[in-house]
Design a protein around this motif. Sequence first.
Motif, mmCIF file in Angstrom:
data_model
loop_
_atom_site.group_PDB
_atom_site.id
_atom_site.type_symbol
_atom_site.label_atom_id
_atom_site.label_comp_id
_atom_site.label_asym_id
_atom_site.label_seq_id
_atom_site.Cartn_x
_atom_site.Cartn_y
_atom_site.Cartn_z
ATOM 1 N N ASP A 117 0.829 -1.213 0.000
ATOM 2 C CA ASP A 117 0.000 0.000 0.000
ATOM 3 C C ASP A 117 0.862 1.261 0.000
ATOM 4 O O ASP A 117 0.565 2.219 -0.724
ATOM 5 N N CYS A 120 2.521 1.631 -3.484
ATOM 6 C CA CYS A 120 1.525 2.025 -4.490
ATOM 7 C C CYS A 120 1.183 3.510 -4.347
ATOM 8 O O CYS A 120 1.039 4.209 -5.359
ATOM 9 N N ALA A 121 1.065 3.993 -3.119
ATOM 10 C CA ALA A 121 0.804 5.423 -2.908
ATOM 11 C C ALA A 121 1.958 6.262 -3.461
ATOM 12 O O ALA A 121 1.735 7.307 -4.080
ATOM 13 N N ARG A 124 1.657 6.205 -7.270
ATOM 14 C CA ARG A 124 0.540 7.054 -7.692
ATOM 15 C C ARG A 124 0.924 8.528 -7.615
ATOM 16 O O ARG A 124 0.592 9.312 -8.503
ATOM 17 N N TRP A 126 3.922 9.827 -7.918
ATOM 18 C CA TRP A 126 4.816 10.111 -9.043
ATOM 19 C C TRP A 126 4.024 10.277 -10.330
ATOM 20 O O TRP A 126 4.277 11.169 -11.127
ATOM 21 N N SER A 127 3.063 9.400 -10.534
ATOM 22 C CA SER A 127 2.265 9.424 -11.758
ATOM 23 C C SER A 127 1.399 10.683 -11.804
ATOM 24 O O SER A 127 1.325 11.364 -12.832
ATOM 25 N N GLU A 128 0.758 11.022 -10.691
ATOM 26 C CA GLU A 128 -0.106 12.198 -10.632
ATOM 27 C C GLU A 128 0.675 13.490 -10.829
ATOM 28 O O GLU A 128 0.142 14.466 -11.358
ATOM 29 N N PRO A 134 1.307 7.838 -16.711
ATOM 30 C CA PRO A 134 0.125 7.334 -16.006
ATOM 31 C C PRO A 134 0.127 5.796 -15.964
ATOM 32 O O PRO A 134 0.198 5.144 -17.001
ATOM 33 N N ASP A 136 -1.336 2.252 -13.433
ATOM 34 C CA ASP A 136 -2.086 1.709 -12.305
ATOM 35 C C ASP A 136 -1.043 1.108 -11.378
ATOM 36 O O ASP A 136 -0.403 0.105 -11.709
ATOM 37 N N ALA A 137 -0.823 1.726 -10.244
ATOM 38 C CA ALA A 137 0.287 1.359 -9.355
ATOM 39 C C ALA A 137 0.246 -0.106 -8.934
ATOM 40 O O ALA A 137 1.271 -0.796 -8.970
ATOM 41 N N GLU A 138 -0.928 -0.575 -8.528
ATOM 42 C CA GLU A 138 -1.028 -1.956 -8.074
ATOM 43 C C GLU A 138 -0.672 -2.927 -9.195
ATOM 44 O O GLU A 138 0.108 -3.862 -9.007
#
Length: 193
Positions: A117, A120-121, A124, A126-128, A134, A136-138
């Motif tokens: 978790d 993944c945060a 996310r 970094w992607s945002e 872009p 999907d982290a998971e």
Amino acid sequence: MLEAALDVFSQHGFRGATLDQIAGRAGMSKPNMLYYFDSKEAIHVELLNALMSEWLAPLEALQDAEDPVAEIMGYVRSKMEMSRVMPRESRLFAGEILQGAPRMAPHLKAALKPLFDRKCALIRGWSESGRLAPVDAEHLLFTIWAVTQHYADFEAQVDVLMPEKEAAWRRACAHVEGLFMRLLTPAREAGEI
């Protein structure tokens, strides 16, 4: 004894492995082995617990960095190297998961889930921020695990299909790195690859 058990479990799985096989591979008697571990399950759990610490270390090392693509690529390279040097351990873990994680479920919930978790945060974020394409982290982490561990879990198949092992390994590393570089690099930087 644990090395022998790792050989036997990675080759035969938990259900197919026997205490007699482990003792024989270790060069000891079954009663002598049972002095140290009271059951096949106890040996298996000991191996899995030791493996989890080592297996999670590269994910734990994934930290916020100036260059998130380079950070994730370091993780990918670590996972590829683990597949190269630890195929038995990868197959041991895969076998446990394929059986529904009967011995590791509590460890997965207590150790892997919170770590997963957090990472993944981070991905996310970094992607945002646009520092990472872009994704999907998971599913990015699942994909990294699936692609890198394939070379360990299906080593026999890879060896038959690509018998020149060293050349095949170099090609595998280059292919996997290229794949993830293209996936992770933000569009404005993609022309620089």
